[in-house]
Design a protein around this motif. Structure first.
Motif, PDB file in Angstrom:
ATOM      1  N   ARG A 144      -1.351 -18.049   3.654  1.00 15.31           N
ATOM      2  CA  ARG A 144      -0.092 -17.265   4.062  1.00 15.31           C
ATOM      3  C   ARG A 144      -0.343 -16.174   3.395  1.00 15.31           C
ATOM      4  O   ARG A 144      -0.582 -15.878   2.134  1.00 15.31           O
ATOM      5  N   ILE A 145       0.049 -14.983   4.285  1.00 13.60           N
ATOM      6  CA  ILE A 145      -0.167 -13.589   3.623  1.00 13.60           C
ATOM      7  C   ILE A 145       0.920 -12.638   4.156  1.00 13.60           C
ATOM      8  O   ILE A 145       1.561 -12.851   5.199  1.00 13.60           O
ATOM      9  N   HIS A 146       1.065 -11.609   3.222  1.00 17.55           N
ATOM     10  CA  HIS A 146       1.869 -10.236   3.697  1.00 17.55           C
ATOM     11  C   HIS A 146       0.905  -9.186   3.499  1.00 17.55           C
ATOM     12  O   HIS A 146       0.037  -8.919   2.561  1.00 17.55           O
ATOM     13  N   LEU A 147       0.794  -8.491   4.696  1.00 21.76           N
ATOM     14  CA  LEU A 147      -0.084  -7.242   4.585  1.00 21.76           C
ATOM     15  C   LEU A 147       0.478  -6.299   3.523  1.00 21.76           C
ATOM     16  O   LEU A 147       1.957  -6.158   3.620  1.00 21.76           O
ATOM     17  N   LYS A 148      -0.236  -5.411   3.037  1.00 24.67           N
ATOM     18  CA  LYS A 148       0.068  -4.283   1.885  1.00 24.67           C
ATOM     19  C   LYS A 148      -0.491  -3.177   2.868  1.00 24.67           C
ATOM     20  O   LYS A 148      -1.685  -3.062   2.824  1.00 24.67           O
ATOM     21  N   VAL A 149       0.674  -2.095   2.753  1.00 28.52           N
ATOM     22  CA  VAL A 149       0.387  -0.801   3.278  1.00 28.52           C
ATOM     23  C   VAL A 149       0.533   0.254   2.038  1.00 28.52           C
ATOM     24  O   VAL A 149       1.341   0.040   1.461  1.00 28.52           O
ATOM     25  N   ASP A 150      -0.626   1.040   1.951  1.00 24.64           N
ATOM     26  CA  ASP A 150      -0.756   2.041   1.018  1.00 24.64           C
ATOM     27  C   ASP A 150      -0.060   3.254   1.688  1.00 24.64           C
ATOM     28  O   ASP A 150      -0.810   4.036   2.442  1.00 24.64           O
ATOM     29  N   THR A 151       1.212   3.357   1.353  1.00 23.17           N
ATOM     30  CA  THR A 151       1.789   4.534   1.915  1.00 23.17           C
ATOM     31  C   THR A 151       2.077   5.873   1.081  1.00 23.17           C
ATOM     32  O   THR A 151       2.572   6.686   1.432  1.00 23.17           O
ATOM     33  N   GLY A 152       1.533   5.683  -0.136  1.00 23.24           N
ATOM     34  CA  GLY A 152       1.402   6.989  -1.030  1.00 23.24           C
ATOM     35  C   GLY A 152       1.007   6.521  -2.524  1.00 23.24           C
ATOM     36  O   GLY A 152       1.053   7.377  -3.484  1.00 23.24           O
ATOM     37  N   MET A 153       1.086   5.213  -2.841  1.00 22.99           N
ATOM     38  CA  MET A 153       1.032   4.622  -4.216  1.00 22.99           C
ATOM     39  C   MET A 153      -0.299   4.995  -4.731  1.00 22.99           C
ATOM     40  O   MET A 153      -0.672   5.240  -6.072  1.00 22.99           O
ATOM     41  N   GLY A 154      -1.247   4.813  -3.827  1.00 29.26           N
ATOM     42  CA  GLY A 154      -2.647   5.208  -4.319  1.00 29.26           C
ATOM     43  C   GLY A 154      -3.242   3.881  -5.020  1.00 29.26           C
ATOM     44  O   GLY A 154      -4.146   4.209  -6.000  1.00 29.26           O
ATOM     45  N   ARG A 155      -2.427   2.711  -4.805  1.00 28.53           N
ATOM     46  CA  ARG A 155      -3.203   1.320  -5.848  1.00 28.53           C
ATOM     47  C   ARG A 155      -3.715   0.422  -4.720  1.00 28.53           C
ATOM     48  O   ARG A 155      -5.209   0.364  -4.823  1.00 28.53           O
ATOM     49  N   PHE A 156      -2.941  -0.405  -4.264  1.00 26.52           N
ATOM     50  CA  PHE A 156      -3.494  -1.329  -3.447  1.00 26.52           C
ATOM     51  C   PHE A 156      -3.100  -1.147  -1.891  1.00 26.52           C
ATOM     52  O   PHE A 156      -1.956  -0.478  -1.668  1.00 26.52           O
ATOM     53  N   GLY A 157      -3.784  -1.915  -1.047  1.00 28.70           N
ATOM     54  CA  GLY A 157      -3.399  -1.833   0.367  1.00 28.70           C
ATOM     55  C   GLY A 157      -4.397  -0.971   1.327  1.00 28.70           C
ATOM     56  O   GLY A 157      -5.382  -0.553   0.671  1.00 28.70           O
ATOM     57  N   VAL A 158      -3.904  -0.840   2.318  1.00 26.70           N
ATOM     58  CA  VAL A 158      -4.581   0.077   3.538  1.00 26.70           C
ATOM     59  C   VAL A 158      -3.708   1.089   4.101  1.00 26.70           C
ATOM     60  O   VAL A 158      -2.430   0.748   3.932  1.00 26.70           O
ATOM     61  N   PHE A 159      -4.456   2.056   4.666  1.00 29.30           N
ATOM     62  CA  PHE A 159      -3.363   3.014   5.049  1.00 29.30           C
ATOM     63  C   PHE A 159      -2.875   2.693   6.385  1.00 29.30           C
ATOM     64  O   PHE A 159      -3.211   1.550   7.145  1.00 29.30           O
ATOM     65  N   PRO A 160      -1.688   3.221   6.794  1.00 31.62           N
ATOM     66  CA  PRO A 160      -0.986   2.619   8.058  1.00 31.62           C
ATOM     67  C   PRO A 160      -2.012   2.590   9.229  1.00 31.62           C
ATOM     68  O   PRO A 160      -1.936   1.687  10.065  1.00 31.62           O
ATOM     69  N   GLU A 161      -2.650   3.710   9.484  1.00 30.99           N
ATOM     70  CA  GLU A 161      -3.700   3.655  10.807  1.00 30.99           C
ATOM     71  C   GLU A 161      -4.718   2.403  10.619  1.00 30.99           C
ATOM     72  O   GLU A 161      -5.138   2.036  11.628  1.00 30.99           O
ATOM     73  N   GLU A 162      -4.813   1.689   9.515  1.00 29.23           N
ATOM     74  CA  GLU A 162      -5.949   0.670   9.268  1.00 29.23           C
ATOM     75  C   GLU A 162      -5.207  -0.620   9.495  1.00 29.23           C
ATOM     76  O   GLU A 162      -5.683  -1.831   9.424  1.00 29.23           O
ATOM     77  N   ILE A 163      -3.889  -0.641   9.449  1.00 35.45           N
ATOM     78  CA  ILE A 163      -3.062  -1.957   9.603  1.00 35.45           C
ATOM     79  C   ILE A 163      -3.527  -2.807  10.937  1.00 35.45           C
ATOM     80  O   ILE A 163      -3.709  -3.864  10.493  1.00 35.45           O
ATOM     81  N   PRO A 164      -3.466  -2.173  12.023  1.00 36.06           N
ATOM     82  CA  PRO A 164      -3.770  -2.881  13.243  1.00 36.06           C
ATOM     83  C   PRO A 164      -5.068  -3.636  13.162  1.00 36.06           C
ATOM     84  O   PRO A 164      -5.206  -4.736  13.316  1.00 36.06           O
ATOM     85  N   SER A 165      -6.272  -2.988  12.721  1.00 34.46           N
ATOM     86  CA  SER A 165      -7.562  -3.543  12.648  1.00 34.46           C
ATOM     87  C   SER A 165      -7.554  -4.690  11.532  1.00 34.46           C
ATOM     88  O   SER A 165      -8.183  -5.573  11.606  1.00 34.46           O
ATOM     89  N   LEU A 166      -6.755  -4.605  10.331  1.00 34.34           N
ATOM     90  CA  LEU A 166      -6.729  -5.419   9.380  1.00 34.34           C
ATOM     91  C   LEU A 166      -6.065  -6.724   9.805  1.00 34.34           C
ATOM     92  O   LEU A 166      -6.513  -7.855   9.660  1.00 34.34           O
ATOM     93  N   ALA A 167      -4.964  -6.517  10.634  1.00 31.71           N
ATOM     94  CA  ALA A 167      -4.154  -7.607  11.180  1.00 31.71           C
ATOM     95  C   ALA A 167      -4.986  -8.377  12.181  1.00 31.71           C
ATOM     96  O   ALA A 167      -5.025  -9.585  12.153  1.00 31.71           O
ATOM     97  N   GLU A 168      -5.896  -7.510  12.817  1.00 34.14           N
ATOM     98  CA  GLU A 168      -6.402  -8.248  14.055  1.00 34.14           C
ATOM     99  C   GLU A 168      -7.512  -9.141  13.380  1.00 34.14           C
ATOM    100  O   GLU A 168      -8.087 -10.205  13.827  1.00 34.14           O
ATOM    101  N   ALA A 169      -8.253  -8.655  12.503  1.00 40.65           N
ATOM    102  CA  ALA A 169      -9.356  -9.317  11.761  1.00 40.65           C
ATOM    103  C   ALA A 169      -8.833 -10.594  11.105  1.00 40.65           C
ATOM    104  O   ALA A 169      -9.549 -11.421  11.298  1.00 40.65           O
ATOM    105  N   ALA A 170      -7.527 -10.516  10.599  1.00 49.65           N
ATOM    106  CA  ALA A 170      -7.133 -11.733   9.832  1.00 49.65           C
ATOM    107  C   ALA A 170      -6.645 -12.764  10.983  1.00 49.65           C
ATOM    108  O   ALA A 170      -6.953 -13.733  10.681  1.00 49.65           O
ATOM    109  N   MET A 171      -6.126 -12.417  11.981  1.00 47.43           N
ATOM    110  CA  MET A 171      -5.899 -13.268  13.035  1.00 47.43           C
ATOM    111  C   MET A 171      -7.064 -13.982  13.689  1.00 47.43           C
ATOM    112  O   MET A 171      -7.192 -15.134  14.004  1.00 47.43           O
ATOM    113  N   ALA A 172      -7.938 -13.072  13.700  1.00 48.07           N
ATOM    114  CA  ALA A 172      -9.464 -13.614  14.168  1.00 48.07           C
ATOM    115  C   ALA A 172     -10.241 -14.600  13.282  1.00 48.07           C
ATOM    116  O   ALA A 172     -10.644 -15.416  13.976  1.00 48.07           O
ATOM    117  N   THR A 173      -9.944 -14.726  12.122  1.00 53.38           N
ATOM    118  CA  THR A 173     -10.199 -15.905  11.276  1.00 53.38           C
ATOM    119  C   THR A 173      -9.906 -17.356  11.730  1.00 53.38           C
ATOM    120  O   THR A 173     -10.578 -18.140  11.347  1.00 53.38           O
TER     121      THR A 173
END
Length: 344
Positions: A100-129
């Motif tokens: 069970r997961i929540h996607l983490k978006v790095d919107t400016g904190m510079g800590r964890f997560g991926v950039f907004p434009e990377e969210i679709p590919s991350l989500a699709e890769a996660a679903m593909a598993t």
């Protein structure tokens, strides 16, 4: 919950910022919070072992062992990057339990997560598993508790909205959407979405660094001890390690059994409350004790307040944070486990 009109995720990481995670979580559960969040897997396990049954989001899980433990115990993982996917797949092969997961978006904190434009590919890769359930998406403001008018607040919200739009474009609709910390939850209604994360404010700590303590919060922490020694020492006598302080005149010196080993910082201008007055701490704070310069004789056993109110005087978290040059959360989180917690 009444103020924001939004379900609350109670953030109880770091032992609920020093207040005691299990007891705070039990009380929060009783009053109806939606879910919980912790920083580490072991913190989530501790809640489970103590009867917390609601969802628990783990912000940081990196090793295979941590991910195995989270998945097998149905803790919710923060998906901080694509590099986590092989480990999650490995866990599925072991336990046959979807992550069970929540996607983490790095919107400016510079800590964890991926950039907004990377969210679709991350989500699709996660679903593909085939072994991941995307239950939520979130981000975290960097400046909103310090400056509600910071341009970065607007930028971060726009980036988060972009992430949501990109997910919708590929027909992924996470059930839980959260971007607000305590400060944003109360002062930025547009950032509430359908869940807010509340941590320090849940515990009666002012989440705003730009305005006074809000009337709708109630302080919830008193840190107290008692005098365990009272002696009259002669003028010129040195106090504590390094002998940095010497008495100007014959004086009553009290000792309290609290030191930096308890989270009372080794600063030169500490004060405590005794008899309704602010009393200076003198000499260096020791590991297990510190000395106070009494204006007169006080009996052994006299109440001493390190944090809280006594008579008309008070020492609040904000005061210690300013004196210790740190954050309010750091003050309370630093109160160590050997300090007894009593819940009233």
């Amino acid at each position: 919950m009444e103020i924001t009109g939004t379900p609350v995720m109670a953030v109880v990481k770091a032992n609920a910022y020093g207040y005691g995670a299990v007891d705070v979580a039990r009380i929060a559960d009783e009053v109806g919070v939606d879910s919980f969040a912790v920083a580490r897997v072991q913190e989530g396990l501790t809640l489970l072992e103590n009867g917390i049954k609601k969802d628990i989001l783990v912000f940081h899980a990196f090793s295979q062992e941590e991910i195995d433990t989270a998945v097998s115990n149905r803790l919710v993982l923060s998906l901080n990057g694509i590099e986590m996917l092989p480990k999650i797949e490995c866990s599925f092969r072991k336990f046959q339990i979807p992550a069970r997961i929540h996607l983490k978006v790095d919107t400016g904190m510079g800590r964890f997560g991926v950039f907004p434009e990377e969210i679709p590919s991350l989500a699709e890769a996660a679903m593909a598993t085939g072994c991941i359930q995307i239950e939520g998406i979130y981000s975290h403001y960097a400046n909103i508790d310090d400056d509600p008018d910071s341009p970065l607040n607007v930028i971060q919200k726009e980036r988060f909205e972009k992430s949501l739009d990109l997910l919708r474009s590929i027909n992924i609709y996470p059930a839980k959407i959260h971007c607000s910390n305590s400060a944003a939850a109360f002062n930025t209604p547009s950032s509430r979405y359908n869940l807010v994360r509340v941590g320090c404010a849940l515990l009666g700590v002012n989440p705003f660094y730009y305005e006074p303590f809000p009337s709708y919060l109630q302080r919830a922490l008193v840190w107290k001890t008692r005098l365990v020694s009272v002696r009259k020492l002669p003028a010129g006598y040195g106090i504590g390690y390094g002998q940095h302080y010497h008495l100007a005149e014959d004086s009553w010196i009290g000792v309290i059994p609290v030191g930096y080993g308890d989270g009372f910082r080794r600063m030169h201008d500490n004060v405590v409350l005794i008899g309704g007055k602010k009393i200076p701490v003198v000499g260096s704070v020791c590991t297990d004790a510190c000395m106070v310069l009494l204006p007169d004789y006080f009996p052994i056993g006299e109440e001493v307040i390190l944090l809280g109110k006594q008579g008309s005087e008070s020492i609040e978290v904000e005061d210690l944070a300013e004196r210790w040059h740190t954050t309010r959360a750091d003050v309370t989180t630093g109160i160590t486990d050997r300090v007894d917690r009593i819940y009233l």
